[in-house]
Design a protein around this motif. Structure first.
Motif, PDB file in Angstrom:
ATOM      1  N   GLU A 173       0.696  -0.771   0.147  1.00  0.00           N
ATOM      2  CA  GLU A 173       0.030  -0.137  -0.062  1.00  0.00           C
ATOM      3  C   GLU A 173       1.071   0.822   0.374  1.00  0.00           C
ATOM      4  OE1 GLU A 173      -3.142   0.903  -0.276  1.00  0.00           O
ATOM      5  OE2 GLU A 173      -3.521  -1.403  -0.583  1.00  0.00           O
ATOM      6  N   PHE A 174       1.776   1.366   0.437  1.00  0.00           N
ATOM      7  CA  PHE A 174       2.746   2.610   0.765  1.00  0.00           C
ATOM      8  C   PHE A 174       2.806   3.117  -0.732  1.00  0.00           C
ATOM      9  CE2 PHE A 174       5.550  -1.050   1.882  1.00  0.00           C
ATOM     10  CZ  PHE A 174       6.078  -1.331   1.017  1.00  0.00           C
ATOM     11  N   LEU A 175       3.503   2.091  -1.421  1.00  0.00           N
ATOM     12  CA  LEU A 175       4.127   2.446  -2.782  1.00  0.00           C
ATOM     13  C   LEU A 175       3.729   3.716  -3.820  1.00  0.00           C
ATOM     14  CD1 LEU A 175       6.400   2.709  -3.971  1.00  0.00           C
ATOM     15  CD2 LEU A 175       6.529   0.585  -5.459  1.00  0.00           C
ATOM     16  N   PRO A 176       2.142   2.402  -4.028  1.00  0.00           N
ATOM     17  CA  PRO A 176       0.588   3.782  -4.723  1.00  0.00           C
ATOM     18  C   PRO A 176       0.894   5.048  -3.938  1.00  0.00           C
ATOM     19  CG  PRO A 176       0.226   1.733  -4.814  1.00  0.00           C
ATOM     20  CD  PRO A 176       1.412   1.263  -3.322  1.00  0.00           C
ATOM     21  N   ASN A 177       0.828   5.045  -2.064  1.00  0.00           N
ATOM     22  CA  ASN A 177       0.490   6.497  -1.571  1.00  0.00           C
ATOM     23  C   ASN A 177       1.912   7.070  -1.960  1.00  0.00           C
ATOM     24  OD1 ASN A 177      -2.523   5.192  -0.246  1.00  0.00           O
ATOM     25  ND2 ASN A 177      -0.806   4.303   0.984  1.00  0.00           N
ATOM     26  N   ALA A 178       2.818   6.837  -1.485  1.00  0.00           N
ATOM     27  CA  ALA A 178       3.864   7.742  -2.403  1.00  0.00           C
ATOM     28  C   ALA A 178       4.150   8.596  -3.631  1.00  0.00           C
ATOM     29  CB  ALA A 178       5.634   7.185  -2.036  1.00  0.00           C
ATOM     30  N   ILE A 179       3.318   7.575  -4.835  1.00  0.00           N
ATOM     31  CA  ILE A 179       3.413   8.311  -6.264  1.00  0.00           C
ATOM     32  C   ILE A 179       2.451   9.195  -6.106  1.00  0.00           C
ATOM     33  CG2 ILE A 179       2.262   7.646  -8.369  1.00  0.00           C
ATOM     34  CD1 ILE A 179       3.646   4.472  -7.851  1.00  0.00           C
ATOM     35  N   LYS A 180       1.093   8.698  -5.445  1.00  0.00           N
ATOM     36  CA  LYS A 180       0.078  10.152  -4.915  1.00  0.00           C
ATOM     37  C   LYS A 180       1.134  10.898  -4.881  1.00  0.00           C
ATOM     38  CE  LYS A 180      -4.133  10.214  -3.364  1.00  0.00           C
ATOM     39  NZ  LYS A 180      -5.927  10.477  -3.044  1.00  0.00           N
ATOM     40  N   LYS A 181       1.405  11.414  -3.957  1.00  0.00           N
ATOM     41  CA  LYS A 181       2.097  12.161  -2.657  1.00  0.00           C
ATOM     42  C   LYS A 181       3.198  13.318  -4.026  1.00  0.00           C
ATOM     43  CE  LYS A 181       3.735  11.809   1.683  1.00  0.00           C
ATOM     44  NZ  LYS A 181       3.930  11.138   3.189  1.00  0.00           N
ATOM     45  N   LEU A 182       4.063  12.356  -4.339  1.00  0.00           N
ATOM     46  CA  LEU A 182       4.691  12.634  -5.162  1.00  0.00           C
ATOM     47  C   LEU A 182       4.195  13.639  -6.151  1.00  0.00           C
ATOM     48  CD1 LEU A 182       7.572   9.603  -6.274  1.00  0.00           C
ATOM     49  CD2 LEU A 182       7.872  11.997  -4.639  1.00  0.00           C
ATOM     50  N   ASN A 183       3.501  12.891  -6.950  1.00  0.00           N
ATOM     51  CA  ASN A 183       2.038  13.820  -7.879  1.00  0.00           C
ATOM     52  C   ASN A 183       1.802  15.217  -7.444  1.00  0.00           C
ATOM     53  OD1 ASN A 183       0.628  11.122  -9.281  1.00  0.00           O
ATOM     54  ND2 ASN A 183       2.327  12.008  -9.944  1.00  0.00           N
ATOM     55  N   GLU A 184       1.148  14.349  -6.090  1.00  0.00           N
ATOM     56  CA  GLU A 184       0.693  16.455  -5.820  1.00  0.00           C
ATOM     57  C   GLU A 184       1.492  17.327  -5.231  1.00  0.00           C
ATOM     58  OE1 GLU A 184      -1.217  14.164  -2.303  1.00  0.00           O
ATOM     59  OE2 GLU A 184      -3.406  13.964  -3.325  1.00  0.00           O
ATOM     60  N   PHE A 185       2.927  16.720  -4.347  1.00  0.00           N
ATOM     61  CA  PHE A 185       3.709  17.898  -4.511  1.00  0.00           C
ATOM     62  C   PHE A 185       4.563  18.270  -6.310  1.00  0.00           C
ATOM     63  CE2 PHE A 185       5.293  15.056  -0.449  1.00  0.00           C
ATOM     64  CZ  PHE A 185       3.830  16.016  -0.064  1.00  0.00           C
ATOM     65  N   GLY A 186       4.439  17.959  -7.217  1.00  0.00           N
ATOM     66  CA  GLY A 186       4.312  18.669  -8.668  1.00  0.00           C
ATOM     67  C   GLY A 186       5.613  17.898  -8.985  1.00  0.00           C
ATOM     68  N   TYR A 187       6.301  16.489  -8.216  1.00  0.00           N
ATOM     69  CA  TYR A 187       6.910  16.253  -8.900  1.00  0.00           C
ATOM     70  C   TYR A 187       6.489  15.040  -9.866  1.00  0.00           C
ATOM     71  CZ  TYR A 187      10.153  17.175  -5.214  1.00  0.00           C
ATOM     72  OH  TYR A 187      10.497  17.495  -3.718  1.00  0.00           O
ATOM     73  N   LYS A 188       7.399  14.995 -11.214  1.00  0.00           N
ATOM     74  CA  LYS A 188       6.921  14.232 -12.513  1.00  0.00           C
ATOM     75  C   LYS A 188       7.771  12.669 -11.834  1.00  0.00           C
ATOM     76  CE  LYS A 188       7.044  17.340 -15.973  1.00  0.00           C
ATOM     77  NZ  LYS A 188       7.499  17.977 -17.027  1.00  0.00           N
ATOM     78  N   VAL A 189       7.087  11.806 -12.105  1.00  0.00           N
ATOM     79  CA  VAL A 189       7.026  10.490 -11.800  1.00  0.00           C
ATOM     80  C   VAL A 189       6.831   9.265 -13.224  1.00  0.00           C
ATOM     81  CG1 VAL A 189       6.431   8.213 -11.094  1.00  0.00           C
ATOM     82  CG2 VAL A 189       5.747   9.962  -9.703  1.00  0.00           C
TER      83      VAL A 189
END
Length: 650
Positions: free
Chosen positions: A524-540
């Motif tokens: 679960e922690f990985l999807p949540n981390a990707i979502k946070k990166l998107n919200e903070f404005g980083y390209k993934v």
């Protein structure tokens, strides 16, 4: 109602509770027997002295019938009871039937003695204390089930009462028991029963408590040496016994071997059939290994891993047979048994290190489907020492700057100008020289140290950005490779944000690459981390697209800005006619999903031109540059070997 019935003794006792009652009764029997023996000997001596003193020898027959015979019978039974109780408690006799018969006979004798003596006393106008004493002795010091005590006491009290109720009272001359006697008699019976019930339930409660404690201790003792799931020995037991074995003088150390077993693809089996089926498979395999190595030391190491300490003779043949048997258990998932072996040398006694080396040998043949076993040898020894060196020296390497950031350019397919950089780690070690990522990345992940490296790379890249901007040197957005473990072992997203802010790096200059395989682990922690990166404005970015088996699901479930196509698609580019249409369709798919496409592993101009023709926006590979330190990258740009996009020139 059940509680009432239990308190009255209407329940089946476990063997432990039954034995507890037997032991308690035997201990009480010893006290009773000693007291009775002393009393009866004293009574016999007292009666004999009375006869001699009062010259009553002519009535000896009367005294024998009335007293001596009763004293003698009770004395004899007390001696028998004492003898049996002592033997039982010492463990010399465990025949429960003998104990039960002796206890019953002793109880009946005591009550019989009490009735006989008390009837004589009552007839002379005295109290019937002997009867009451013997009732208490037989029913309260010895513990009976309450309903049994009720039958015994009820019968004896009724019999005794019926006898005295027919007798003439000396003080009144009336036939039958007085009202006071009746009341006192009933009160004594009721008191006796209450004591019996209380005694039984007190001992029963203590027995159950002790039984629970014993069960807990047995369970804990079992856990200390036995694997909870499979039932075979655990590593605690294995290490202790293996150390003893290695230290025995009689052990043939030249002929022993440590084996490490791994069930390859077990994880896939678990995912397909569920954990219950996976556990059943593990149990079955554990006992197959245990049976295959009879009289050897077999234990579960962890997960789907097992270790064995056995003799080297015929070991390869046994492993081959085991491998064939395990393949029969597979369904749609291909199961492979892998085994690593290590033979100790000289006086080696370090069990953990021996297991680690056998495990290292096992890991060296994973994904080699033509190999089942590997013996630890000199070539693995060198790799093993390097592995230990990496794990032990990662902190030193970071502190001393032995870890270097190399940058590999990413270019636009339209004009081959640099539009980005990928940050890659290189280890310039004073002892081993330049170490490539293949030498240390997997090892750091295995030992859960990878986050230290990735945090160091983040800060190094941010420093390089700040240095480039402050000195008006070219710098492009950098993609950072994050391990799945980074999100598990530390707050990598929080650290990234803090470091970017510290060096005042624009967020569009930092991009994060996550491999496709990391997203199949269902954490679960990985999807949540990707979502946070998107919200903070980083390209993934989705790295190594196409290397796994769930690529399309990954695209469906997560949001990515860039799709990085695995370099394997360019392998056999000129010979495999399927490569081009597959690549073209992947690129079209990225456009439909509003993502940028990047293909890595570009080595020829033909490949580069083809990627441009199908609309792939970016490319990366040795055609443009190998990964190089930032100083060399700047030199190449200055010499014109590489061109930087206008927006990133300064």
């Amino acid at each position: 109602m059940k509680a009432v019935l239990r308190s009255l003794g209407f329940e089946k006792h476990s063997n432990y509770v039954r034995d507890y009652f037997d032991n308690t009764n035997m201990k009480s029997s010893i006290y009773m027997s000693v007291v009775v023996i002393v009393l009866e000997i004293w009574m016999i001596i007292r009666l004999t002295l009375t006869i001699i003193r009062e010259n009553l020898q002519s009535n000896l027959k009367h005294f024998f019938e009335k007293y001596y015979s009763n004293y003698g019978i009770l004395l004899f039974m007390a001696c028998v009871m004492l003898f049996c109780a002592v033997r039982y408690l010492k463990g010399k006799s465990k025949r429960r039937s003998v104990i039960l018969i002796t206890k019953w006979v002793f109880m009946i004798t005591c009550i019989y003695f009490g009735i006989k003596v008390s009837l004589n006393d009552y007839a002379k106008g005295e109290q019937f204390l002997t009867f009451l004493t013997m009732e208490l002795f037989a029913l309260c010091l010895l513990t009976w089930r309450p309903f049994t005590a009720f039958i015994i006491s009820g019968s004896s009290f009724l019999y005794f009462y019926s006898c005295i109720d027919k007798m003439v009272a000396i003080n009144t001359g009336e036939v039958g028991a007085t009202v006071a006697t009746k009341i006192n008699f009933f009160s004594m019976w009721l008191s006796t029963m209450m004591i019996c019930i209380a005694s039984y339930n007190r001992i029963r409660a203590q027995a159950l408590k002790d039984e629970n404690l014993q069960e807990i201790n047995t369970y804990l003792s079992k856990l200390s040496v036995e694997d909870e799931l499979t039932g075979i020995h655990n590593m605690f037991y294995f290490r202790n016994e293996a150390e003893k074995l290695l230290n025995y003088i009689t052990t043939d150390k030249e002929n022993i071997v440590f084996l490490f077993f791994d069930i390859e693809n077990f994880k896939s089996y678990n995912e397909k059939y569920g954990f219950h089926a996976g556990n059943e498979l593990l149990i079955k395999i554990a006992h197959m290994i245990d049976d295959a190595f009879k009289s050897s030391l077999v234990s579960r190491f962890s997960d789907d891993h097992f270790v064995v300490l056995t003799s080297y003779d015929r070991v390869q043949k046994i492993i081959g047979q085991l491998s064939g048997e395990i393949k029969k258990l597979q369904k749609e998932v291909c199961l492979e048994l892998k085994c690593g072996a290590y033979r100790p040398h000289g006086e080696e006694t370090d069990v953990s290190q021996a297991c680690d080396r056998a495990r290292f040998a096992c890991n060296s043949i994973k994904k080699h489907y033509d190999r089942t076993w590997r013996l630890y040898d000199k070539s693995l020894e060198d790799k093993f020492h390097l592995k230990q060196y990496i794990v032990n020296n990662i902190d030193t390497a970071i502190a001393n700057g032995y870890i270097k950031v190399y940058y590999q350019p990413i270019v636009l397919t339209g004009n081959a100008n640099i539009c980005g950089l990928e940050a890659l780690a290189r280890w310039q070690d004073p002892n081993y020289g330049l170490l490539s990522p293949a030498s240390f990345i997997e090892i750091l992940e295995e030992y859960r140290q990878i986050y230290k490296l990735d945090m160091y790379i983040i800060e190094s890249v941010c420093k390089d950005y700040r240095d480039s901007i402050d000195n008006h040197k070219p710098f492009a957005p950098v993609s950072l490779n994050f391990s799945r473990l980074d999100f598990e072992l530390c707050d990598i997203v929080g650290y990234l944000c803090a470091t970017v802010e510290k060096y005042n790096v624009p967020k569009d200059f930092i991009e994060v690459e996550i491999t496709e395989s990391a997203l199949t682990d269902q954490h679960e922690f990985l999807p949540n981390a990707i979502k946070k990166l998107n919200e903070f404005g980083y390209k993934v970015w989705l790295d190594d697209f196409g290397s796994g088996y769930s690529s399309l699901n990954v695209l469906k479930d997560f949001h990515f800005d860039v799709l990085k196509i695995d370099m394997k698609f360019l392998t056999g580019f000129n010979n495999n006619e399927k490569t081009r249409p597959i690549l073209e369709n992947i690129v079209n798919l990225t456009k439909m999903l509003k993502m940028l496409s990047l293909t890595e592993g570009v080595e020829t101009k033909e490949q580069f031109d083809f990627l441009g023709s199908i609309g792939c926006e970016r490319a990366q590979g040795y055609l443009f540059s190998k990964p190089v330190p930032i100083e060399i990258l700047r030199e190449k740009i200055e010499k014109g070997e590489l061109k930087m996009s206008d927006k990133y020139k300064s």
